[in-house]
Design a protein around this motif. Structure first.
Motif, mmCIF file in Angstrom:
data_model
loop_
_atom_site.group_PDB
_atom_site.id
_atom_site.type_symbol
_atom_site.label_atom_id
_atom_site.label_comp_id
_atom_site.label_asym_id
_atom_site.label_seq_id
_atom_site.Cartn_x
_atom_site.Cartn_y
_atom_site.Cartn_z
ATOM 1 N N ALA A 612 -110.358 -13.214 -24.539
ATOM 2 C CA ALA A 612 -108.979 -12.724 -24.613
ATOM 3 C C ALA A 612 -108.008 -13.811 -24.145
ATOM 4 N N ASN A 613 -108.409 -14.570 -23.108
ATOM 5 C CA ASN A 613 -107.542 -15.631 -22.587
ATOM 6 C C ASN A 613 -107.354 -16.772 -23.578
ATOM 7 N N SER A 614 -108.253 -16.881 -24.550
ATOM 8 C CA SER A 614 -108.153 -18.000 -25.498
ATOM 9 C C SER A 614 -106.865 -17.949 -26.305
ATOM 10 N N ARG A 615 -106.211 -16.799 -26.338
ATOM 11 C CA ARG A 615 -104.920 -16.736 -27.053
ATOM 12 C C ARG A 615 -103.844 -17.515 -26.312
ATOM 13 N N HIS A 616 -104.114 -17.870 -25.068
ATOM 14 C CA HIS A 616 -103.190 -18.708 -24.308
ATOM 15 C C HIS A 616 -103.584 -20.182 -24.347
ATOM 16 N N ASP A 617 -104.692 -20.518 -25.017
ATOM 17 C CA ASP A 617 -105.092 -21.917 -25.117
ATOM 18 C C ASP A 617 -104.040 -22.705 -25.890
ATOM 19 N N ARG A 618 -104.088 -24.010 -25.749
ATOM 20 C CA ARG A 618 -103.173 -24.850 -26.515
ATOM 21 C C ARG A 618 -103.281 -24.527 -28.000
ATOM 22 N N PRO A 619 -102.175 -24.579 -28.717
ATOM 23 C CA PRO A 619 -102.242 -24.306 -30.163
ATOM 24 C C PRO A 619 -103.291 -25.133 -30.886
ATOM 25 N N SER A 713 -106.571 -25.730 -49.181
ATOM 26 C CA SER A 713 -106.535 -24.349 -48.699
ATOM 27 C C SER A 713 -105.824 -24.349 -47.351
ATOM 28 N N HIS A 714 -105.103 -23.272 -47.078
ATOM 29 C CA HIS A 714 -104.274 -23.240 -45.863
ATOM 30 C C HIS A 714 -104.478 -21.932 -45.109
ATOM 31 N N ARG A 715 -104.632 -22.057 -43.801
ATOM 32 C CA ARG A 715 -104.744 -20.877 -42.937
ATOM 33 C C ARG A 715 -103.704 -21.004 -41.823
ATOM 34 N N GLU A 716 -102.801 -20.047 -41.738
ATOM 35 C CA GLU A 716 -101.810 -20.036 -40.661
ATOM 36 C C GLU A 716 -102.332 -19.181 -39.518
ATOM 37 N N VAL A 717 -102.199 -19.695 -38.306
ATOM 38 C CA VAL A 717 -102.644 -18.994 -37.108
ATOM 39 C C VAL A 717 -101.413 -18.730 -36.246
ATOM 40 N N PHE A 718 -101.291 -17.523 -35.739
ATOM 41 C CA PHE A 718 -100.132 -17.167 -34.921
ATOM 42 C C PHE A 718 -100.505 -17.314 -33.451
ATOM 43 N N CYS A 719 -99.932 -18.316 -32.800
ATOM 44 C CA CYS A 719 -100.265 -18.613 -31.406
ATOM 45 C C CYS A 719 -99.213 -18.136 -30.418
ATOM 46 N N ASP A 720 -97.996 -17.855 -30.894
ATOM 47 C CA ASP A 720 -96.916 -17.386 -30.026
ATOM 48 C C ASP A 720 -96.685 -18.334 -28.850
ATOM 49 N N GLN A 721 -96.591 -19.637 -29.163
ATOM 50 C CA GLN A 721 -96.306 -20.645 -28.153
ATOM 51 C C GLN A 721 -95.201 -21.571 -28.670
ATOM 52 N N PRO A 722 -94.524 -22.285 -27.793
ATOM 53 C CA PRO A 722 -93.377 -23.102 -28.228
ATOM 54 C C PRO A 722 -93.737 -24.203 -29.220
ATOM 55 N N ASP A 723 -94.902 -24.860 -29.027
ATOM 56 C CA ASP A 723 -95.273 -25.998 -29.866
ATOM 57 C C ASP A 723 -95.793 -25.559 -31.224
ATOM 58 N N ARG A 887 -109.156 -30.165 -49.159
ATOM 59 C CA ARG A 887 -109.007 -30.154 -47.708
ATOM 60 C C ARG A 887 -108.672 -28.752 -47.212
ATOM 61 N N LEU A 888 -108.873 -28.582 -45.934
ATOM 62 C CA LEU A 888 -108.552 -27.326 -45.272
ATOM 63 C C LEU A 888 -107.474 -27.626 -44.226
ATOM 64 N N VAL A 889 -106.337 -26.969 -44.356
ATOM 65 C CA VAL A 889 -105.204 -27.205 -43.453
ATOM 66 C C VAL A 889 -105.020 -25.972 -42.577
ATOM 67 N N MET A 890 -105.030 -26.182 -41.270
ATOM 68 C CA MET A 890 -104.764 -25.124 -40.298
ATOM 69 C C MET A 890 -103.390 -25.417 -39.692
ATOM 70 N N SER A 891 -102.561 -24.383 -39.528
ATOM 71 C CA SER A 891 -101.238 -24.633 -38.960
ATOM 72 C C SER A 891 -100.795 -23.468 -38.100
ATOM 73 N N THR A 892 -99.895 -23.774 -37.182
ATOM 74 C CA THR A 892 -99.201 -22.736 -36.430
ATOM 75 C C THR A 892 -97.759 -23.177 -36.251
ATOM 76 N N GLN A 893 -96.847 -22.252 -36.418
ATOM 77 C CA GLN A 893 -95.423 -22.546 -36.254
ATOM 78 C C GLN A 893 -94.984 -22.108 -34.857
ATOM 79 N N GLY A 894 -94.511 -23.069 -34.060
ATOM 80 C CA GLY A 894 -94.108 -22.773 -32.695
ATOM 81 C C GLY A 894 -92.830 -21.947 -32.635
ATOM 82 N N THR A 895 -92.663 -21.229 -31.535
ATOM 83 C CA THR A 895 -91.459 -20.418 -31.363
ATOM 84 C C THR A 895 -90.209 -21.285 -31.263
#
Length: 925
Positions: A612-619, A713-723, A887-895
């Motif tokens: 559960a804490n891994s959601r607070h890990d660095r993006p 291919s692209h996968r967006e991950v929601f991290c809810d962090q500033p970066d 290629r496989l692109v993973m991304s997260t958009q910071g707050t």
């Protein structure tokens, strides 16, 4: 200078005329040369109105000198010649270090030495590197370790320099109207960087005379500003800061209780180590210890003694516990039991024979210490020179000269409730203060006198007692006679479902060994639920073993059991004499296969907390975790594991283990000082414990999703962090040695330039890099950026621009640069194993990879040698350029970047299940 009988290096200590202390190490077999320079300057020396200046200076010294003015020239030179470099800034020291091919060592030293003579502090680099420091600060805003550390600074004596903000950021390092930061950097450097505060260590196969000549030529002009007499005299704690109770609120779900005491600096006692001995006694984890008592009450999961901050005029001594939810309700009683045990140790446990036991273990570790990488050795010894007498630089960490009963008793007598500070870290509670910089909530209050008195008067507890003599301490530390001339592992037993490999190490002659056991069971990884059940079994087994194996670990043996994509692996390492005894104990416990309901609930909660804490890990960490889950079905991401964990019950585990044992495939490797008959005996013990007979023997498959020719291919991950962050993974179509060579050399050629372009020039983030990323032995390469300043769309564009233009970089390389880069990579791959443990691990990986001829590395080396510049340009243009790449692109958009463009390309991956269901190939390893 006292050195280990097993140490073939030659040493020489010098004191240059400018009072710079030097330790030269001639290491005949060293695959690289390395240097490290430490200076007794750190964030303590920051001006009060310029927090982080020492750290900023550390960054700037790499960026050009009078003799070598080009920004990035040092890093490029190091990278082109197979080396690496880094630095760190601490409270009172800053350390710079690098390694490089032996033939380019003197040229590298010429560049390195100028850091400390003629840095330029380029005006154009100041702003960019200031933003790099700010990115480093921003990256750690949600890092609980950094947040708790800042509270630590807030609750000590605010006159002590420890209390200063150490990292710095854009706010603290900005230009003032009357004082540009560049001018202050130069002034700080000229005021504090002095030869008499510096120590230098070289490690190289070059002779001591050659090294001395180079050092005297290059480092004698470092200016001595006569700063060696500087000292800190302000107390670390004020008289009214103990006893106190501090409560800190973390971001992650965690519960930690720490009891701290303050001592003067212990560095003058390094030869006898009295406080280390006291920590050894209090931190004991075997039967009768406070650790076991508190674990039995299910109040803690672990206890550690002897940690804490330290400096030139103080030494904190801490005892820390990780609490269970129930333990959080019993903090005062936990501390009471701790003081009961401290009193038991102080009154009855501090004796010369127990000290001699610890000294025997330390002497054995020193006598048979193994080689480490040249850069690790140089950066370690250079700090030893800062703290120890020169003749003790090598031996100082191991020294336990004699038991000083009076001093030890005096130190132990101060471990009382009146002198302690308690820190509780938990999310529950009320907090009325906020620490600067990281906004960490905390509260602080005096501990009531009646509670102090209760802790002080608590009677001895009848269930706590001191340990007997340690039966695992080895007293016959001699190597056994070599039985054969074999240099590679041999398969000495091959039965249905069981293979035994053995090698008696012919070159690294120490009485140590490693035992590896891979237990494959297809049923253990059929579903995420079973994967989680396996992890639970492993954690419960390790937990049950800890009490019985602790003395073996004290005596220089270690073990680990971990779950993986095919089942689980048991690995043991240490002194060989009594390792079979430890293996026997582990296997005996395995036969019982008992699972305590109470421990199951606690360990289940631990796993729930961790995932559960891994959601607070660095993006960037979250993106990598999701990437592995997409490509490796047997390695689900944390979110999937957490969902699978919720409804698992303890009663299911015995049945689960029985099913695993019905479909086993076991591979064992006995390596080190043991002879063949001893390996066979240990193999028999293992077969008996695992009931290796009449099973359906099958190895587990380790599937890898192949990207094929599907484009992006692209996968967006929601991290809810500033970066914001982006990870781009590109996969080889096949796992041939040529593809391994292509991807490995590409990473070597790109890494330095990618870092320079994305981090140094464009200042897009602090966490920037490329990586050679084989998954399940299949070649791949990854590019990653985490940024506080730009959204994911901008980050991907920057990566794509780099990849589009990189072929031009290859075209512009001189022949010398091209061959140097290849040579640097080859030197890295061909580097001899530093020690027995490293060699054993390499051989075990080869066995696991079915490289039974142990020739894969040599094959890849030959492929790298044959690669031409034209081959690499063709590979980059045809396979890595974004227009043509799969290629496989993973991304997260910071707050911080909600209104900026996101990554938008190719096929969006809406779920792992959808991705796995697409028509594509799967490689089964």
């Amino acid at each position: 200078m006292k050195t280990s009988p097993n140490d073939k290096n030659r040493y020489r200590h010098l004191l240059l005329d400018n009072q710079l202390k030097v330790l030269l190490v001639e290491s005949d077999e060293s695959p690289k040369s390395s240097a490290a320079l430490a200076v007794n300057v750190g964030h303590y020396d920051d001006p009060n109105d310029r927090p982080g200046l020492a750290h900023f200076l550390e960054h700037m010294l790499f960026l050009g000198t009078k003799e070598f003015p080009q920004i990035g020239e040092f890093q490029n030179f190091i990278s082109q010649h197979g080396g690496s470099n880094n630095a760190w800034t601490g409270p009172e020291h800053t350390c710079y270090f690098f390694d490089i091919s032996n033939s380019h060592f003197e040229q590298a030293l010429a560049r390195f030495s100028r850091f400390f003579v003629s840095p330029l502090f380029h005006a154009e680099a100041v702003e960019k590197e200031r933003m790099a420091v700010d990115s480093e600060f921003q990256m750690k805003l949600n890092d609980d370790a950094r947040r708790l550390y800042e509270v630590h600074k807030a609750v000590v004596n605010q006159q002590h320099p420890f209390s200063k903000f150490s990292v710095g950021n854009a706010q603290t390092l900005h230009d003032k109207p009357d004082s540009p930061i560049r001018d202050e950097l130069l002034e700080f450097y000229q005021q504090h960087y002095s030869a008499d505060l510096m120590t230098l260590c070289l490690v190289s196969p070059h002779s001591l005379d050659e090294q001395q000549s180079v050092v005297e030529e290059l480092f004698s002009d470092v200016i001595n500003r006569n700063k060696a007499s500087k000292s800190v005299t302000v107390p670390f704690w004020t008289p009214n800061q103990a006893p106190q109770w501090i409560h800190i609120q973390p971001i992650k779900e965690m519960r930690k209780l720490t009891v701290a005491f303050e001592f003067p600096s212990m560095i003058e006692h390094y030869q006898t180590k009295p406080l280390s001995y006291i920590a050894h006694m209090i931190g004991y984890e075997g039967g009768g210890s406070v650790t076991q008592w508190l674990k039995h009450k299910e109040w803690i999961t672990s206890l550690a003694a002897g940690g804490g901050a330290s400096g030139s005029n103080f030494r904190e001594f801490t005892v820390s516990c990780i609490l269970t939810p129930e333990g959080l309700e019993h903090c005062e009683e936990i501390i009471e039991r701790l003081f009961q045990y401290i009193r038991l140790v102080t009154q009855h446990g501090l004796s010369s024979w127990r000290y001699d036991e610890k000294r025997a273990v330390m002497e054995a570790a020193f006598r048979f210490q193994e080689s480490i990488k040249p850069m690790d050795l140089a950066s370690h010894l250079v700090m030893s020179l800062q703290h120890y007498q020169p003749d003790d630089a090598v031996y100082g960490d191991y020294m336990m000269q004699a038991y000083d009963a009076e001093l030890t008793q005096q130190l132990a007598s101060t471990l009382t409730p009146e002198n302690c500070r308690v820190t509780l870290v938990s999310q529950q509670g009320s907090f009325d203060q906020t620490a600067d910089w990281y906004d960490t909530p905390y509260s602080i209050a005096d501990i009531p006198a009646e509670l102090i008195e209760k802790w002080r008067q608590a009677p001895a507890h009848p269930e706590m007692y001191l340990a007997d003599e340690n039966p695992y301490i080895c007293h016959h530390l001699e190597t056994q006679n070599l039985e054969s001339e074999a240099t590679l592992p041999e398969q000495i037993q091959n039965l249905p479902g069981f293979t035994l490999w053995h090698l008696q190490e012919p070159e690294i002659r120490v009485p140590k060994g490693a035992i590896y056991v891979a237990i494959d069971s297809p049923k253990s990884v059929e579903t995420p639920r079973r994967i989680v059940m396996l992890k639970l079994c492993v954690e419960l087994f390790m937990d049950a073993l800890s009490k019985r194996t602790y003395q073996a670990e004290l005596a220089g043996m270690s073990y680990n059991i971990y779950a993986h994509q095919g089942g689980l692996t048991l690995a043991l390492y240490g002194f060989s004499e009594k390792m079979p005894q430890l293996l026997s104990l582990i296997l005996e416990r395995f036969k019982q296969r008992e699972f305590q309901r109470s421990r199951f609930e606690e360990i289940k909660q631990q796993l729930q907390r961790f995932w559960a804490n891994s959601r607070h890990d660095r993006p960037i960490s979250q993106l990598f975790n999701c990437l592995s889950g997409l490509l490796q079905p047997n390695n689900p991401p944390h979110k999937v594991l957490l969902e699978a964990l919720n409804d698992i019950e303890v009663d299911e585990l015995p049945v689960f283990v029985g099913e695993l044992l019905d479909t086993l495939h076991v591979e064992m490797f006995v390596y080190g000082d043991w002879q063949r008959h001893q390996a066979l005996d240990m193999g028999d013990a293992l077969k008996d414990a695992l009931r290796v007979k009449d099973q359906e023997y099958r190895e587990s498959l380790r599937p890898l999703i192949m990207l094929g020719n599907t484009g992006s291919s692209h996968r967006e991950v929601f991290c809810d962090q500033p970066d914001s962050a982006v990870v781009v993974y590109q996969q080889a179509q096949t796992s041939t040695p040529r593809n391994v060579a292509l991807f490995t050399l590409t990473n070597q050629l790109m890494s330095s330039e990618f870092f320079h372009q994305i981090r140094t020039k464009q200042q897009l983030g602090y966490m920037v890099g490329t990586g050679n990323m084989p998954l399940n032995r299949h070649p791949g390469i990854v590019f990653y950026v985490q940024s506080p300043t730009a959204g994911s769309g901008h980050l991907l564009s920057a990566i794509d621009e780099f990849l589009n233009a990189f072929y031009m970089v290859l075209l512009e390389l001189t022949d010398y640069q091209w061959h140097s880069s290849k040579r640097g990579l080859l030197n890295q791959i061909m580097t001899p194993d530093a020690n027995l443990k490293a060699k054993g691990q390499r051989l075990w990986v080869a066995i696991g990879n079915k490289d039974h001829g142990f020739s894969h590395r040599d094959t890849v080396i030959e492929e790298i040698k044959q690669l031409s510049r034209a081959d690499m340009i063709r590979f980059v243009v045809e396979q890595l350029k974004p227009r043509t790449a799969t290629r496989l692109v993973m991304s997260t958009q910071g707050t911080n970047h909600e209104n900026e463009p996101k990554v938008q390309l190719g096929q969006d991956i809406l779920s792992i299940e959808q991705f796995h269901a697409l028509p594509r190939n799967t490689e089964l390893g």
